[in-house]
Design a protein around this motif. Sequence first.
Motif, PDB file in Angstrom:
ATOM      1  N   LEU A 274       0.834  -1.200   0.000  1.00 21.10           N
ATOM      2  CA  LEU A 274       0.000   0.000   0.000  1.00 21.10           C
ATOM      3  C   LEU A 274       0.868   1.249   0.000  1.00 21.10           C
ATOM      4  O   LEU A 274       0.649   2.169  -0.802  1.00 21.10           O
ATOM      5  N   GLN A 275       1.859   1.276   0.861  1.00 28.27           N
ATOM      6  CA  GLN A 275       2.704   2.469   0.959  1.00 28.27           C
ATOM      7  C   GLN A 275       3.496   2.706  -0.320  1.00 28.27           C
ATOM      8  O   GLN A 275       3.775   3.857  -0.687  1.00 28.27           O
ATOM      9  N   SER A 276       3.851   1.636  -1.022  1.00 30.26           N
ATOM     10  CA  SER A 276       4.610   1.802  -2.270  1.00 30.26           C
ATOM     11  C   SER A 276       3.810   2.580  -3.306  1.00 30.26           C
ATOM     12  O   SER A 276       4.382   3.256  -4.157  1.00 30.26           O
ATOM     13  N   HIS A 277       2.494   2.493  -3.230  1.00 34.35           N
ATOM     14  CA  HIS A 277       1.632   3.260  -4.130  1.00 34.35           C
ATOM     15  C   HIS A 277       1.224   4.603  -3.530  1.00 34.35           C
ATOM     16  O   HIS A 277       0.951   5.559  -4.251  1.00 34.35           O
ATOM     17  N   LEU A 278       1.184   4.660  -2.204  1.00 32.37           N
ATOM     18  CA  LEU A 278       0.656   5.840  -1.522  1.00 32.37           C
ATOM     19  C   LEU A 278       1.684   6.957  -1.399  1.00 32.37           C
ATOM     20  O   LEU A 278       1.439   8.098  -1.808  1.00 32.37           O
ATOM     21  N   THR A 279       2.851   6.639  -0.836  1.00 34.72           N
ATOM     22  CA  THR A 279       3.863   7.681  -0.594  1.00 34.72           C
ATOM     23  C   THR A 279       5.276   7.252  -0.950  1.00 34.72           C
ATOM     24  O   THR A 279       6.190   8.076  -0.917  1.00 34.72           O
ATOM     25  N   SER A 280       5.498   5.983  -1.237  1.00 35.37           N
ATOM     26  CA  SER A 280       6.850   5.453  -1.413  1.00 35.37           C
ATOM     27  C   SER A 280       7.623   5.621  -0.108  1.00 35.37           C
ATOM     28  O   SER A 280       7.042   5.534   0.976  1.00 35.37           O
ATOM     29  N   ASN A 281       8.927   5.891  -0.204  1.00 31.28           N
ATOM     30  CA  ASN A 281       9.728   5.923   1.024  1.00 31.28           C
ATOM     31  C   ASN A 281       9.591   7.234   1.778  1.00 31.28           C
ATOM     32  O   ASN A 281       9.291   8.277   1.206  1.00 31.28           O
ATOM     33  N   VAL A 282       9.836   7.156   3.077  1.00 28.63           N
ATOM     34  CA  VAL A 282       9.924   8.357   3.909  1.00 28.63           C
ATOM     35  C   VAL A 282      11.180   9.124   3.491  1.00 28.63           C
ATOM     36  O   VAL A 282      12.167   8.529   3.050  1.00 28.63           O
ATOM     37  N   ALA A 283      11.173  10.451   3.636  1.00 29.20           N
ATOM     38  CA  ALA A 283      12.327  11.271   3.262  1.00 29.20           C
ATOM     39  C   ALA A 283      13.602  10.713   3.900  1.00 29.20           C
ATOM     40  O   ALA A 283      13.661  10.484   5.109  1.00 29.20           O
ATOM     41  N   ASN A 284      14.612  10.503   3.075  1.00 29.65           N
ATOM     42  CA  ASN A 284      15.832   9.869   3.559  1.00 29.65           C
ATOM     43  C   ASN A 284      16.545  10.681   4.636  1.00 29.65           C
ATOM     44  O   ASN A 284      17.151  10.116   5.548  1.00 29.65           O
ATOM     45  N   ILE A 285      16.489  11.998   4.537  1.00 30.26           N
ATOM     46  CA  ILE A 285      17.144  12.835   5.545  1.00 30.26           C
ATOM     47  C   ILE A 285      16.506  12.581   6.918  1.00 30.26           C
ATOM     48  O   ILE A 285      17.198  12.454   7.927  1.00 30.26           O
ATOM     49  N   SER A 286      15.180  12.507   6.937  1.00 28.19           N
ATOM     50  CA  SER A 286      14.474  12.239   8.187  1.00 28.19           C
ATOM     51  C   SER A 286      14.811  10.836   8.708  1.00 28.19           C
ATOM     52  O   SER A 286      14.965  10.631   9.919  1.00 28.19           O
ATOM     53  N   GLN A 287      14.918   9.884   7.806  1.00 27.58           N
ATOM     54  CA  GLN A 287      15.258   8.528   8.238  1.00 27.58           C
ATOM     55  C   GLN A 287      16.646   8.478   8.859  1.00 27.58           C
ATOM     56  O   GLN A 287      16.868   7.815   9.879  1.00 27.58           O
ATOM     57  N   ARG A 288      17.595   9.190   8.252  1.00 29.23           N
ATOM     58  CA  ARG A 288      18.955   9.219   8.803  1.00 29.23           C
ATOM     59  C   ARG A 288      18.965   9.884  10.173  1.00 29.23           C
ATOM     60  O   ARG A 288      19.660   9.450  11.093  1.00 29.23           O
ATOM     61  N   ALA A 289      18.172  10.937  10.331  1.00 29.89           N
ATOM     62  CA  ALA A 289      18.068  11.588  11.641  1.00 29.89           C
ATOM     63  C   ALA A 289      17.479  10.622  12.666  1.00 29.89           C
ATOM     64  O   ALA A 289      17.924  10.578  13.822  1.00 29.89           O
ATOM     65  N   ALA A 290      16.488   9.846  12.255  1.00 32.87           N
ATOM     66  CA  ALA A 290      15.854   8.893  13.168  1.00 32.87           C
ATOM     67  C   ALA A 290      16.825   7.798  13.593  1.00 32.87           C
ATOM     68  O   ALA A 290      16.789   7.345  14.748  1.00 32.87           O
ATOM     69  N   ILE A 291      17.690   7.365  12.685  1.00 31.97           N
ATOM     70  CA  ILE A 291      18.701   6.364  13.050  1.00 31.97           C
ATOM     71  C   ILE A 291      19.569   6.894  14.184  1.00 31.97           C
ATOM     72  O   ILE A 291      19.827   6.205  15.178  1.00 31.97           O
ATOM     73  N   THR A 292      19.998   8.147  14.054  1.00 30.16           N
ATOM     74  CA  THR A 292      20.828   8.747  15.099  1.00 30.16           C
ATOM     75  C   THR A 292      20.060   8.871  16.407  1.00 30.16           C
ATOM     76  O   THR A 292      20.588   8.600  17.491  1.00 30.16           O
ATOM     77  N   ALA A 293      18.788   9.279  16.319  1.00 35.03           N
ATOM     78  CA  ALA A 293      17.974   9.411  17.533  1.00 35.03           C
ATOM     79  C   ALA A 293      17.843   8.081  18.258  1.00 35.03           C
ATOM     80  O   ALA A 293      18.069   7.989  19.477  1.00 35.03           O
ATOM     81  N   LEU A 294      17.496   7.031  17.536  1.00 37.64           N
ATOM     82  CA  LEU A 294      17.230   5.735  18.159  1.00 37.64           C
ATOM     83  C   LEU A 294      18.503   5.044  18.625  1.00 37.64           C
ATOM     84  O   LEU A 294      18.463   4.232  19.560  1.00 37.64           O
ATOM     85  N   SER A 295      19.615   5.358  17.983  1.00 40.28           N
ATOM     86  CA  SER A 295      20.869   4.693  18.327  1.00 40.28           C
ATOM     87  C   SER A 295      21.573   5.347  19.509  1.00 40.28           C
ATOM     88  O   SER A 295      22.489   4.755  20.093  1.00 40.28           O
ATOM     89  N   GLY A 296      21.178   6.570  19.864  1.00 40.15           N
ATOM     90  CA  GLY A 296      21.805   7.262  20.978  1.00 40.15           C
ATOM     91  C   GLY A 296      21.173   6.896  22.306  1.00 40.15           C
ATOM     92  O   GLY A 296      20.235   6.098  22.379  1.00 40.15           O
ATOM     93  N   ASP A 297      21.692   7.511  23.366  1.00 40.57           N
ATOM     94  CA  ASP A 297      21.104   7.250  24.678  1.00 40.57           C
ATOM     95  C   ASP A 297      19.873   8.140  24.874  1.00 40.57           C
ATOM     96  O   ASP A 297      19.483   8.892  23.984  1.00 40.57           O
ATOM     97  N   LEU A 298      19.273   8.035  26.062  1.00 35.46           N
ATOM     98  CA  LEU A 298      18.019   8.735  26.323  1.00 35.46           C
ATOM     99  C   LEU A 298      18.215   9.951  27.233  1.00 35.46           C
ATOM    100  O   LEU A 298      17.269  10.396  27.881  1.00 35.46           O
TER     101      LEU A 298
END
Length: 409
Positions: A274-298
């Motif tokens: 469904l997403q492949s037709h609806l929006t495709s991938n999430v913006a890559n810049i945001s995804q890279r930021a999320a990787i850093t957020a989740l990989s760091g401490d709290l």
Amino acid sequence: MGPVSEQTSPRPRVSARLAAIAESATLAVDAKAKALKAAGRPVIGFGAGEPDFPTPAYIVDAAIAAAKDPANHRYTPAAGLPALREAIATKTLRDSGYEVKPSSVLVTNGGKQAVYQSFAAIVDPGDEVILPAPYWTTYPEAVRLAGGVPVEVFAGADQGYLVTVEQLEAARTPKTKVLLFNSPSNPTGAVYSPEQTAAIGRWALEHGVWVITDEIYEHLTYDHAVFTPIVRVVPELADTTIVLNGVAKTYAMTGWRVGWMIGPADVITAATNLQSHLTSNVANISQRAAITALSGDLTAVEAMRTAFDRRRRTIVDMLSQIDGVQVPTPEGAFYVYPSVEGVLGRTIRGVTPSTSAELATLILEQAEVAVVPGEAFGPSGYLRLSYALGDDDLVEGVTRIQALLAEAE
């Protein structure tokens, strides 16, 4: 004799499906407050569920670096960057205590897309979805868009806004397909205990009811409350549960639009298609930021949680001083959900509000404070105030409400 012309009424310009959608009440209140502020009115807004903190600098720096990498200027897999799906799986083990495969993760454009796609993936026309109320305003709209039927199960202030297994069982029918579970809760801030969560999970498992669990406020709990992942306490639910989450609330990243859903392989495959037709991938810049957020401490998260806790105590104390207002103390998220039934029917500045929607309008017009009425989340008689705003604005806003409601006769 010429041909007989057939007169027909004009076809609707907008589809019935979309015409039936109600505007997001929380965003509407926030937009109205911002419009009044832009016009020079000193409006204080308690409407939007959005942290007032900036995204932590180290996450922003990661996004800046990512923007300079040409690899992020192209399409990437619709299901999400493999590195982010891996980071989400690792974070789930760290925070929720159980293992998921990266292939069980679908990265979405914010939590709302995850909500929509989850219902779209498993709900057929006529299927009933049990919604504990008060509920987040988007849930019933997403259910209806999938062809499902929302079934509200209400728990009021006297229950701490927590539904019981007995209430859920009373609402269950042969058409029940899904239970929506949200703890910590938007809009009430209620948090189900481990025992309550386990009991609800066992009930769903026993009756073959799917669970869609929204865990986006997992890191925002206070006092003795703890976040309890339903799949951790009832592991057998993993094959019939979809877990929703995202970086928006935990890392003050509402504008970055990164959420995700975790679920069984067939459901994730269907939602990815469904997403492949609806929006495709999430913006890559945001995804890279999320990787850093989740990989760091709290550490940054804990600093924000401490500020929210301070504001929570302040707003509960101040609202509790208003005659006719009942304020259960929220144990999670960043919302307070007072009952204002004791104010309704009383006259304030010549107006006698009979619903919380009318009271919210009066508060906006007379006190220049924006709050969201209970009608957006279920029955009338309540207000939702987000305390994710600065301390000074919070005190000033509630002081204005106190002064206005003190005039009730």
